[in-house]
Scaffold this active site. Structure first.
Site, PDB file in Angstrom:
ATOM      1  N   LYS A 129       1.125  -1.086  -0.473  1.00  0.00           N
ATOM      2  CA  LYS A 129       0.683   0.018  -0.130  1.00  0.00           C
ATOM      3  C   LYS A 129       1.311   0.798  -0.122  1.00  0.00           C
ATOM      4  O   LYS A 129       1.756   1.007   0.702  1.00  0.00           O
ATOM      5  CB  LYS A 129      -1.114  -0.061   1.218  1.00  0.00           C
ATOM      6  CG  LYS A 129      -2.206  -0.978   0.842  1.00  0.00           C
ATOM      7  CD  LYS A 129      -3.665  -0.437   1.943  1.00  0.00           C
ATOM      8  CE  LYS A 129      -4.028  -1.205   1.608  1.00  0.00           C
ATOM      9  NZ  LYS A 129      -5.125  -1.654   2.931  1.00  0.00           N
ATOM     10  N   HIS A 132       0.741   7.188   2.116  1.00  0.00           N
ATOM     11  CA  HIS A 132       0.299   8.415   2.208  1.00  0.00           C
ATOM     12  C   HIS A 132      -0.431   8.296   4.042  1.00  0.00           C
ATOM     13  O   HIS A 132       0.640   8.374   4.744  1.00  0.00           O
ATOM     14  CB  HIS A 132      -1.540   8.230   1.741  1.00  0.00           C
ATOM     15  CG  HIS A 132      -2.228   7.072   2.625  1.00  0.00           C
ATOM     16  ND1 HIS A 132      -2.932   7.866   3.170  1.00  0.00           N
ATOM     17  CD2 HIS A 132      -2.551   5.697   2.474  1.00  0.00           C
ATOM     18  CE1 HIS A 132      -3.707   6.975   4.002  1.00  0.00           C
ATOM     19  NE2 HIS A 132      -3.300   5.838   3.285  1.00  0.00           N
ATOM     20  N   HIS A 135      -0.828   7.862   6.822  1.00  0.00           N
ATOM     21  CA  HIS A 135       0.367   7.270   8.394  1.00  0.00           C
ATOM     22  C   HIS A 135       0.714   8.695   8.984  1.00  0.00           C
ATOM     23  O   HIS A 135       2.558   7.932   9.847  1.00  0.00           O
ATOM     24  CB  HIS A 135       0.734   5.839   7.522  1.00  0.00           C
ATOM     25  CG  HIS A 135       0.034   4.362   7.153  1.00  0.00           C
ATOM     26  ND1 HIS A 135      -0.855   4.537   6.530  1.00  0.00           N
ATOM     27  CD2 HIS A 135       0.355   3.521   8.686  1.00  0.00           C
ATOM     28  CE1 HIS A 135      -0.823   3.309   6.905  1.00  0.00           C
ATOM     29  NE2 HIS A 135      -0.765   3.075   8.073  1.00  0.00           N
TER      30      HIS A 135
HETATM   31  N1  ARG Z   1      -1.483  -2.278  10.165  1.00  0.00           N
HETATM   32  C1  ARG Z   1      -1.672  -1.420  11.061  1.00  0.00           C
HETATM   33  C2  ARG Z   1      -2.079  -0.245  10.047  1.00  0.00           C
HETATM   34  O1  ARG Z   1      -1.749   0.477   9.520  1.00  0.00           O
HETATM   35  C3  ARG Z   1      -1.415  -0.483  11.752  1.00  0.00           C
HETATM   36  C4  ARG Z   1      -0.594  -1.326  13.398  1.00  0.00           C
HETATM   37  C5  ARG Z   1      -0.930  -1.174  14.405  1.00  0.00           C
HETATM   38  N2  ARG Z   1       0.266  -1.783  15.260  1.00  0.00           N
HETATM   39  C6  ARG Z   1      -0.812  -3.202  16.565  1.00  0.00           C
HETATM   40  N3  ARG Z   1       0.111  -3.465  16.190  1.00  0.00           N
HETATM   41  N4  ARG Z   1      -1.627  -3.457  15.379  1.00  0.00           N
HETATM   42  O2  ARG Z   1      -3.686   0.342  10.350  1.00  0.00           O
END
Ligand code: ARG
Length: 570
Positions: A129, A132, A135
């Site tokens: 992805k 953007h 984040h």
């Molecule tokens: N990859 C996930 C997202 O972009 C966030 C992960 C956050 N960390 C975790 N340990 N859940 O929504």
């Protein structure tokens, strides 16, 4: 030493010797007199009056009579039911400047975190992805917290918990096998992968192409089984994503200690499931295994889906166990958007129900959404703003402004980077986490408002004054020359910086430091406009330069803790 704390201590001792009563928390009783002529702090005696059954003016008078002046307190005065204090402003100036000089670039740092470990899960991007601006907050809040905790002596572990697990990756491989070719994806990067994914969705929409859909699932099964071809394509996708992300992290000055993502925990969820079963916490519900959270007014936490696969939460639980075993953290922070509130509350509860007392050390550091010039950002609508493009544009715009404002500046490109990127970070960290952010160029890059460039500019101004003077003064200065209200306001702001950093860490709120940077800069500018720093008289000049040097230092420390550079010329 904090002045009000000192005052409170003196008052406590004085009350004790006068009335034999021990009263705590006096610093919170202190007020600021309406008119500075009446003193710097006022101690109201009304609460004591009730306790001591004595008229407030009488108490003020009795306390004041025996109150000996010291290095901080010049004199006292009774006004009605108040005991007013006049501080030794010169002494205060010397004290604050002395502290800053002594600690140098480590002013405000500390050892209170020594021996304690903080895991910080931030940025945590998703494979294939585009990176953007949704984040940006997690990346910058997490990185700032990392810097602030480290500044107070904590050992930090920065974790990029990659989103690298799920059926979508099987679908992506299927799409790649059908329509992609290596060269084109190598060139197009994550954008090319996204396109493939979008195409897969179009083709399989509304059950149009069940064969393709099944192929996607098959490829994911192969990833799970460790099939060589599947894994090699998948890890290549990962590489491509990280290569692009790394460029952004470099621009932002962000680093991680670990990139272990969801895929790492795939084979570590088994023991979690077993333990939950053994502890009688798993319930079967419509073919799935869940932990019932009804008593806690939450929907059940799914652990195993009906097809036997794990979900996001299961992997998060496994990751928490892994982190506890590996780092033995004192706290594990999850810097993740508030949309995931329920997710974290649910699985934190599951860990607690499993009987682990450290469940209380897991903390969701939630933040609001980012929109861009009034438009919301959603990947699905195709309206995404790529972070790298935003940063590049910020640098370009900063470059244009510099060209107009200081055409003669050396290494304009480097400074444009520091200012442009600094502006974006500053904007992102300006408000309390939970507030939604609407990003606007004119607001972020304004040199006059409460912005990164404004604070950086003030820092550069301090540096320029010091350059003209041939450097900061050495040795003792005469603090009595810094007694005016503007100098005192600046001193107080600088004096407060260490406490602000601690409060920011305590609440996991970097914006407190951002705001304080603005305050220090404003205080300095007010002083600068009203006073000629390079004054004729040697003593005065030395005192003002020392103040300038302290302001420079504190502003730089504040900016650096946020992850923002402080150029010396702008
Ligand atoms: N990859 C996930 C997202 O972009 C966030 C992960 C956050 N960390 C975790 N340990 N859940 O929504």
């Amino acid at each position: 030493m904090d002045y009000t704390e000192h005052l409170a201590q003196r008052l406590r001792a004085r009350i004790q010797e006068t009335y034999g009563a021990d009263v705590e928390g006096l610093s919170e009783w202190l007020e600021t007199p309406p008119d500075p002529k009446m003193g710097d702090h006022a101690f109201p005696c009304f609460r004591l009056s009730r306790q001591l059954r004595m008229a407030p003016p009488k108490i003020a008078q009795m306390l004041g009579e025996g109150f000996a002046p010291d290095a901080y307190i010049q004199r006292t005065e009774c006004v009605g039911g108040y005991l007013n204090f006049f501080l030794n402003k010169g002494g205060y100036a010397e004290e604050v400047l002395g502290n800053i000089q002594r600690m140098g670039d480590r002013y405000g740092s500390g050892e209170e975190g020594k021996g304690k470990t903080i895991c910080i899960d931030y940025s945590s991007i998703n494979i294939a992805k585009r990176f953007h601006i949704g984040h940006l907050s997690t990346t910058m809040i997490g990185s700032a917290l990392y810097k602030m905790y480290s500044y107070l002596g904590y050992t930090c572990v920065g974790i990029n918990h990659l989103g690298d697990w799920g059926t979508q990756f099987g679908k992506m491989i299927a799409a790649y096998i059908h329509w992609g070719d290596r060269e084109q994806v190598e060139k197009g990067g994550v954008a090319a992968l996204s396109e493939l994914y979008v195409r897969f969705h179009k083709e399989t929409e509304d059950g149009k192409n069940p064969t393709l859909e099944a192929e996607g699932h098959e490829w994911f099964r192969k990833i799970e089984e460790g099939d060589e071809q599947a894994l090699s394509i998948f890890s290549w996708f990962k590489e491509l994503t990280l290569k692009e992300a790394e460029r952004v992290y470099d621009m932002l000055g962000v680093k991680f200690d670990s990139y272990l993502g969801e895929s790492f925990y795939f084979d570590k969820t088994g023991p979690v499931v077993e333990e939950l079963k053994a502890k009688g916490l798993l319930k079967q519900s419509q073919g799935a295994y869940v932990v019932d959270l009804e008593p806690y007014k939450m929907p059940p936490c799914i652990i195993l889906k009906s097809d036997g696969t794990t979900i996001y939460a299961t992997r998060d639980i496994a990751a928490a166990f892994y982190r506890k075993a590996t780092y033995n953290f004192d706290k594990c922070l999850y810097v993740v958007a508030y949309q995931q509130n329920l997710h974290f509350r649910q699985w934190f509860k599951v860990v607690e129900l499993m009987g682990y007392p450290w469940a209380k050390d897991l903390e969701h550091v939630a933040f609001g959404m980012v929109s861009y010039e009034g438009q919301s950002l959603s990947t699905r609508s195709g309206h995404v703003l790529i972070l790298e493009e935003l940063l590049e544009r910020a640098v370009e715009k900063a470059r244009e402004i510099i060209e107009v404002k200081s055409p003669q500046l050396e290494n304009k490109d480097e400074i444009a980077k520091q200012v442009g990127i600094g502006a974006v970070i500053f904007f992102d960290l300006f408000n309390s986490r939970i507030k939604d952010i609407d990003f606007y160029w004119d607001r972020a890059l304004n040199f006059d408002g409460e912005t990164g460039p404004y604070v950086q500019y003030t820092h550069a101004r301090c540096c320029s004054v010091l350059r003209k003077a041939g450097g900061a003064p050495e040795g003792q200065i005469d603090g009595s020359l810094l007694q005016d209200p503007l100098a005192q306001a600046l001193l107080r702001a600088l004096d407060e910086l260490p406490a602000v950093i601690r409060e920011a860490v305590k609440r996991n709120e970097p914006y407190l430091v951002t705001r304080h940077c603005v305050q220090m800069a404003q205080c300095y500018n007010r002083y600068y406009y009203e006073n000629q720093i390079l004054a004729e008289e040697e003593d005065v000049r030395r005192a003002r330069l020392a103040l300038t040097d302290a302001a420079r230092r504190c502003i730089r420390i504040g900016l650096n803790l946020l992850g923002i550079q402080a150029p010396e010329k702008m």
